[in-house]
Design an enzyme around this catalytic site. Structure first.
Site, PDB file in Angstrom:
ATOM      1  N   ALA A  65       0.877  -1.282   0.081  1.00 11.94           N
ATOM      2  CA  ALA A  65       0.090  -0.007  -0.141  1.00 11.94           C
ATOM      3  C   ALA A  65       0.659   1.071  -0.074  1.00 11.94           C
ATOM      4  CB  ALA A  65      -0.865   0.038   0.954  1.00 11.94           C
ATOM      5  N   LYS A  66       0.612   2.260  -0.717  1.00 13.84           N
ATOM      6  CA  LYS A  66       1.136   3.295  -0.594  1.00 13.84           C
ATOM      7  C   LYS A  66       0.791   4.409   0.505  1.00 13.84           C
ATOM      8  CE  LYS A  66       3.308   6.449  -4.159  1.00 13.84           C
ATOM      9  NZ  LYS A  66       4.671   6.090  -3.980  1.00 13.84           N
ATOM     10  N   THR A  67       1.426   4.182   1.746  1.00 15.91           N
ATOM     11  CA  THR A  67       0.794   4.817   2.932  1.00 15.91           C
ATOM     12  C   THR A  67       1.942   5.290   3.771  1.00 15.91           C
ATOM     13  OG1 THR A  67      -0.699   4.382   4.874  1.00 15.91           O
ATOM     14  CG2 THR A  67       0.743   2.431   4.241  1.00 15.91           C
TER      15      THR A  67
ATOM     16  N   TYR B  38       6.900   4.986   4.534  1.00 13.03           N
ATOM     17  CA  TYR B  38       7.925   6.207   4.429  1.00 13.03           C
ATOM     18  C   TYR B  38       8.679   6.399   5.559  1.00 13.03           C
ATOM     19  CZ  TYR B  38       6.168   5.592  -0.453  1.00 13.03           C
ATOM     20  OH  TYR B  38       5.528   5.071  -1.423  1.00 13.03           O
TER      21      TYR B  38
END
Lengths: 354, 354
Positions: free
Chosen positions: A193-195, A199
């Site tokens: 998931a780009k969450t 990061y």
């Protein structure tokens, strides 16, 4: 869904020197906003870019329930503006939403919203090739509460940032360092998931690589710490024995749109492509035996970023003599050629909005 | 560091029925704020609680660089107000800061800040035992930028929320479900830091447990998925063969202040305590052979929360006949007795501020 528009009455001065834009530092005049409450997405709209008033108890500030995308608007030579595979980005955002318990949204409205934002800010799209209006769709949990439960309200917004190349040195090959202490993601976690949390968790290893004199981290899998997963926040490719190899999606690797485009374009070029589990030791053996021909990372922000050096513990390996390879070079030219509308778009990836 | 105070001129009405507070839903009149920029923490201050104006490009909203703590202010019978081990919480916050590349802060100033906040909001501390003024220290990355790098600026703030028991049912035993698909944390990841991404990643499994009729998730380790780590956002204890057992800190388990207090108090009670790696299969075997006497979770919000039922795949195990156990009960009484200033505080944990 009809998108309401409130345009700014005080446009900001635009950057005069496109060579000094940097990445993600200045913002265009407008933003797209879309709210979720009482079980529905409502009021998609264009508003002037500006600060938001939020509660210090806003859920996302405590528990990170958030997903995002990275996209770009590219200036065509004829003055028009292209988006690139916007439906794919918003479909991925909906997949990220499922993992993070954020409600799905109608992709058509999101594409319409980003198109209206680019139209409103069309003069903010740089004219230099390699520069673009970077676009950041973001969905944040907005409940004012301290319980660790799914938010019932969300804000979907998109901001634009005129940006130069992601790396200050442009296409100069980067150096990557194998991280064998910190882990980015593990199967069953949120790696696909780009969450936000993925990061946040990566910053320390990035700093460690920088201190060791490297540009980026090469991430290994979280279970065995033997398989190659990503580089920094990009996908990674290797040319080994004339085959373009990239880690197979396994639930902890982000399914990159540029990764997917690269695989397709390589096939178009007649290059054999393999998506497979890649052992770090296999890669190092290929390098030591002279079979590793070149390597590059892919991502919307970084585009095609050649890798010139690999560091692992106390050893350093120069890949392709530290230079950009032929496949990376052709791939960069073909991909950006399509994105900027300079060459044919055989797969219908370009979505012209202006 | 001197803490500036700006008190509200418009105090809000206080809740009249303390039995209906819930958890983390309403906020007191003031907040503590402290900024980091140009390499230093500066301007610690008390201000009225209120919304903050933030950029939509604020780093924490995209990359989740954030850490927090959970603390409580307890009303004493004599009308005074206690904090519990505040130095330990802020020392842990500094350890979380290191993992998340957030600058350390002087713990003394943080303790002074939270004490001043509690003094300003002393009338917001509930008088009912079991209720408290829940305190949430939070540090967020405030740079306005889209590059994935450490923020250069931060806001440290503390808000207060008068709250009842974390679980609506109070001390009624909870049910927990073994999660064998999703993972909370893995060694090398961020599990030992109190940071947003760990909580965001846990929501889906929590929803899955709720749908299966359970209150909380029992998390297994991320590598082998065989060892017990945490329950929900709490630490977990088991009484097996008259020994109090809890998972050993391994880098992916949060080092709970209540966990540490529980271990100390159990030793004071003459109970043998073991911190060790606990295999799920060992636990289930202990349960099946009648050796698992009771279980409870520990945390600042949840205090001591008895576990009455364990679900694993299609099996359900009733622990201690589904009732709160004797050790949990004694532990709850002793711990809250110390926190509320009702019994002797042999370890100097209480920090009275009013």
């Amino acid at each position: 869904m009809a998108i309401q528009k409130t345009l700014t009455t005080a446009p900001k001065p635009k950057p005069t020197d496109e060579s000094k834009l940097g990445f993600g530092k200045i913002y265009s005049d407008h933003m797209f906003k879309w709210n979720y409450s009482e079980g529905a997405w409502h009021d998609p709209r264009i508003e002037p870019f500006g600060p938001m008033l939020v509660s210090p108890a806003m859920s996302v500030l405590h528990y990170g329930q958030e997903i995002f995308e990275g996209m770009k608007a590219y200036r065509r030579k004829d003055g028009g503006v292209n988006l690139f595979r916007p439906f794919n980005n918003f479909e991925r955002l909906n997949r990220s939403a499922e993992r993070m318990c954020i409600p799905n949204f109608p992709v058509e409205t999101a594409v319409e919203g980003i198109a209206e934002l680019v139209k409103a800010d069309k003069d903010w799209v740089p004219g230099t090739k390699g520069a673009s209006l970077y676009l950041r769709p973001n969905i944040i949990a907005t409940d004012e509460k301290l319980g660790v439960t799914t938010s019932q309200t969300y804000l979907f917004y998109i901001i634009g940032s005129p940006s130069g190349p992601y790396y200050a040195n442009g296409l100069a090959p980067t150096s990557i360092y194998v991280e064998d202490e910190y882990v980015r993601a593990v199967r069953g976690g949120t790696g696909a998931a780009k969450t936000a949390g993925n990061y946040a968790g990566s910053i320390l290893a990035g700093e460690k690589a920088h201190k060791a004199g490297y540009d980026q981290v090469l991430w290994l899998d979280g279970v065995e710490m033997r398989y190659i997963e990503e580089v920094g926040s990009s996908n990674i490719f290797f040319m080994i024995d004339d085959v373009l190899v990239t880690p197979k999606l396994n639930g902890s690797i982000l399914s990159g749109i540029t990764r997917d485009s690269t695989i397709q374009l390589a096939k178009d070029m007649g290059i054999k492509v393999e998506e497979k589990h890649i052992l770090l030791e296999e890669l190092i053996e290929a390098q030591e035996k002279g079979r590793l021909q070149e390597s590059f990372a892919t991502g919307t922000a970084a585009v095609i970023s050649p890798v010139g050096k690999l560091g692992y513990r106390d050893k350093e390996y120069l890949i392709n003599g530290g230079k950009m390879g032929e496949v990376a070079s052709r791939m960069y030219d073909t991909l950006t050629g399509i994105q900027y509308g300079e060459i044919e778009d055989p797969h219908g990836w370009v979505y012209q909005v202006v």
